[in-house]
Design a protein around this motif. Structure first.
Motif, PDB file in Angstrom:
ATOM      1  N   SER A   1       4.816  27.727   0.703  1.00  0.00           N
ATOM      2  CA  SER A   1       3.345  27.415  -0.796  1.00  0.00           C
ATOM      3  C   SER A   1       4.249  27.499  -2.078  1.00  0.00           C
ATOM      4  O   SER A   1       5.079  29.323  -1.826  1.00  0.00           O
ATOM      5  N   PRO A   2       4.078  27.152  -3.393  1.00  0.00           N
ATOM      6  CA  PRO A   2       4.590  27.909  -4.195  1.00  0.00           C
ATOM      7  C   PRO A   2       4.589  28.747  -4.998  1.00  0.00           C
ATOM      8  O   PRO A   2       4.931  29.670  -5.068  1.00  0.00           O
ATOM      9  N   LEU A   3       2.867  29.150  -4.941  1.00  0.00           N
ATOM     10  CA  LEU A   3       2.634  30.301  -4.797  1.00  0.00           C
ATOM     11  C   LEU A   3       2.708  31.528  -3.618  1.00  0.00           C
ATOM     12  O   LEU A   3       3.337  32.739  -4.923  1.00  0.00           O
ATOM     13  N   ALA A   4       3.080  31.185  -2.564  1.00  0.00           N
ATOM     14  CA  ALA A   4       3.029  32.134  -2.206  1.00  0.00           C
ATOM     15  C   ALA A   4       5.292  32.616  -2.252  1.00  0.00           C
ATOM     16  O   ALA A   4       5.998  33.363  -2.176  1.00  0.00           O
ATOM     17  N   ASN A   5       6.265  31.738  -2.553  1.00  0.00           N
ATOM     18  CA  ASN A   5       7.426  31.714  -2.785  1.00  0.00           C
ATOM     19  C   ASN A   5       7.346  32.721  -3.781  1.00  0.00           C
ATOM     20  O   ASN A   5       8.893  33.568  -4.480  1.00  0.00           O
ATOM     21  N   ASP A   6       6.841  32.298  -5.047  1.00  0.00           N
ATOM     22  CA  ASP A   6       6.759  33.008  -6.416  1.00  0.00           C
ATOM     23  C   ASP A   6       6.663  34.342  -6.233  1.00  0.00           C
ATOM     24  O   ASP A   6       7.339  35.634  -7.050  1.00  0.00           O
ATOM     25  N   LEU A   7       5.939  34.769  -5.032  1.00  0.00           N
ATOM     26  CA  LEU A   7       4.725  36.078  -4.874  1.00  0.00           C
ATOM     27  C   LEU A   7       6.026  37.188  -4.724  1.00  0.00           C
ATOM     28  O   LEU A   7       6.916  38.320  -4.547  1.00  0.00           O
ATOM     29  N   LEU A   8       6.379  36.047  -3.557  1.00  0.00           N
ATOM     30  CA  LEU A   8       8.037  36.782  -2.730  1.00  0.00           C
ATOM     31  C   LEU A   8       9.223  37.403  -3.423  1.00  0.00           C
ATOM     32  O   LEU A   8       9.529  38.492  -4.001  1.00  0.00           O
ATOM     33  N   HIS A   9       9.200  36.219  -4.724  1.00  0.00           N
ATOM     34  CA  HIS A   9      10.532  36.511  -5.916  1.00  0.00           C
ATOM     35  C   HIS A   9      10.222  37.801  -6.390  1.00  0.00           C
ATOM     36  O   HIS A   9      11.289  38.406  -6.825  1.00  0.00           O
ATOM     37  N   ARG A  10       8.516  37.769  -6.806  1.00  0.00           N
ATOM     38  CA  ARG A  10       7.877  38.579  -8.430  1.00  0.00           C
ATOM     39  C   ARG A  10       8.270  40.293  -7.683  1.00  0.00           C
ATOM     40  O   ARG A  10       7.799  40.695  -8.457  1.00  0.00           O
ATOM     41  N   HIS A  11       8.030  40.011  -6.056  1.00  0.00           N
ATOM     42  CA  HIS A  11       8.362  42.022  -5.306  1.00  0.00           C
ATOM     43  C   HIS A  11      10.159  41.662  -4.608  1.00  0.00           C
ATOM     44  O   HIS A  11       9.508  42.724  -4.047  1.00  0.00           O
ATOM     45  N   GLY A  12      10.491  40.879  -5.557  1.00  0.00           N
ATOM     46  CA  GLY A  12      11.844  41.067  -4.583  1.00  0.00           C
ATOM     47  C   GLY A  12      12.110  41.172  -3.206  1.00  0.00           C
ATOM     48  O   GLY A  12      12.381  41.545  -2.242  1.00  0.00           O
ATOM     49  N   ILE A  13      10.825  40.783  -2.518  1.00  0.00           N
ATOM     50  CA  ILE A  13      10.822  40.321  -1.359  1.00  0.00           C
ATOM     51  C   ILE A  13      11.396  39.010  -0.349  1.00  0.00           C
ATOM     52  O   ILE A  13      11.761  37.965  -0.702  1.00  0.00           O
TER      53      ILE A  13
ATOM     54  N   GLY B   1       2.673  27.974  10.818  1.00  0.00           N
ATOM     55  CA  GLY B   1       3.358  26.644  10.224  1.00  0.00           C
ATOM     56  C   GLY B   1       3.491  26.430   8.729  1.00  0.00           C
ATOM     57  O   GLY B   1       3.762  25.813   7.327  1.00  0.00           O
ATOM     58  N   PHE B   2       2.525  26.834   7.849  1.00  0.00           N
ATOM     59  CA  PHE B   2       2.012  27.045   6.378  1.00  0.00           C
ATOM     60  C   PHE B   2       2.090  28.706   6.444  1.00  0.00           C
ATOM     61  O   PHE B   2       1.032  29.265   5.957  1.00  0.00           O
ATOM     62  N   LEU B   3       3.270  28.693   5.003  1.00  0.00           N
ATOM     63  CA  LEU B   3       2.913  30.673   4.570  1.00  0.00           C
ATOM     64  C   LEU B   3       2.594  30.703   2.952  1.00  0.00           C
ATOM     65  O   LEU B   3       2.362  30.027   2.125  1.00  0.00           O
ATOM     66  N   THR B   4       0.884  31.314   3.068  1.00  0.00           N
ATOM     67  CA  THR B   4       0.009  31.107   1.757  1.00  0.00           C
ATOM     68  C   THR B   4       0.409  32.125   1.199  1.00  0.00           C
ATOM     69  O   THR B   4       0.807  34.265   1.712  1.00  0.00           O
ATOM     70  N   GLU B   5       0.039  32.828   0.035  1.00  0.00           N
ATOM     71  CA  GLU B   5      -0.052  33.578  -1.377  1.00  0.00           C
ATOM     72  C   GLU B   5      -0.853  34.294  -0.195  1.00  0.00           C
ATOM     73  O   GLU B   5      -0.186  35.951  -0.870  1.00  0.00           O
ATOM     74  N   VAL B   6      -1.718  34.388   0.180  1.00  0.00           N
ATOM     75  CA  VAL B   6      -2.884  35.759   0.480  1.00  0.00           C
ATOM     76  C   VAL B   6      -1.749  36.060   1.435  1.00  0.00           C
ATOM     77  O   VAL B   6      -1.989  37.861   1.679  1.00  0.00           O
TER      78      VAL B   6
END
Length: 312
Positions: free
Chosen positions: A295-307, A268-273
């Motif tokens: 989460s904001p960190l998870a969203n940033d990581l998705l964009h950073r890796h083009g996922i 229910g909550f997507l995390t950076e981990v």
């Protein structure tokens, strides 16, 4: 009135007054429900879902050096309801505005009812407060942060708090198991209720709201300890030792209906981990439920890796 009846009434009244003065508790009495029951009377309290946080988790959720703000004292000495609130996040549902009880403890503990657990989509064990040996994991969020509290989630077992003086008056000791009859319009008897006795305890039966609803509990009602619990079998085999279900907060590959390289994350909550796990697995897309909070960190990581983030 016969002489022996008069003597019995006088002695009984004297004992009642003595116990009230010595223990500050209600003396053994008769239950006021529709079915009179003799025993040791105890005030009954129902506990809603709540969280006890460790000092480290208080700081993680609310900031470095943060301390909980007491709102009002609870019935047990030294404990209080705090002003702060958190959200409990499960794979199937969430509970916002959940109470935090203080003071902080050595290990974070989350207490929910069985109905709450089903709503969250989790399967914690029934356990005595403080026994986290089989506890489940719980995702906890504040307004600014979140954490996965490992081995923290339980359905709290009902229990009776007693001071040493109150336990002595009832003829009981810490760790005893007792049968407790509720003085309500639906007078249920709870069996194998644990006695918790010590200087930091004050007389009260604690049940959760599933149990409260089952027995017709109302604020201020009483219960009666009718005796120690027997060890008789209910005619069924002993249950197998509890085994915690597989973690639900892990990334799972679901090739059916998904594109190559897509990873379905059931939470229910997507995390950076979790996103890092997907990156390590070489994922091209992360697939989540349409209601999943990212989460904001998870969203940033998705964009950073083009996922790509896909929602079902």
């Amino acid at each position: 009135m016969k002489l022996e009846e008069m003597v019995r009434d006088i002695v009984s009244g004297a004992v009642d007054e003595y116990l009230k003065e010595e223990t500050g508790s209600v003396a053994p009495a008769v239950c006021s429900s529709s079915v009179p029951v003799e025993g040791f009377t105890v005030p009954a309290e129902a506990s809603g879902r709540h969280v006890h946080l460790s000092p480290e988790d208080v700081e993680h959720l609310f900031g470095l050096g943060y301390e909980l703000t007491p709102k009002r004292p609870l019935s047990q000495p030294g404990q209080y309801l705090s002003e702060e609130r958190v959200t409990l996040i499960g794979p199937k549902g969430t509970f916002p505005n959940v109470a935090i009880l203080g003071p902080p403890r050595g290990h974070t503990q989350v207490e929910v009812s069985a109905t709450d657990a089903r709503t969250l989509g989790l399967h914690p064990p029934v356990a005595l407060s403080g026994d986290l040996s089989r506890a489940g994991d719980m995702l906890i969020a504040s307004k600014d942060a979140f954490l996965m509290a490992e081995q923290s989630l339980i359905i709290a077992r009902n229990h009776v708090h007693m001071s040493p003086e109150e336990a002595a008056a009832a003829g009981l000791s810490d760790g005893d198991l007792v049968d407790v009859r509720m003085c309500t319009d639906r007078p249920v008897t709870f069996h194998d209720v644990v006695v918790r006795s010590g200087p930091a305890h004050k007389l009260a039966l604690h049940i959760d709201f599933d149990e409260a609803n089952a027995c017709g509990w109302t604020d201020g009602c009483q219960a009666v300890i009718v005796g120690k619990s027997g060890r008789a079998s209910c005619g069924t085999a002993m249950p197998e030792p509890y085994e915690a279900p597989a973690p639900v907060y892990t990334a799972l590959e679901e090739p059916g209906g998904l594109g190559d390289g897509d990873v379905l994350i059931s939470t229910g909550f997507l995390t950076e981990v979790q996103v890092r796990d997907a990156v390590a697995a070489g994922a091209k897309a992360v697939v989540v439920n349409e209601r999943t909070v990212v989460s904001p960190l998870a969203n940033d990581l998705l964009h950073r890796h083009g996922i790509v983030l896909k929602r079902l």
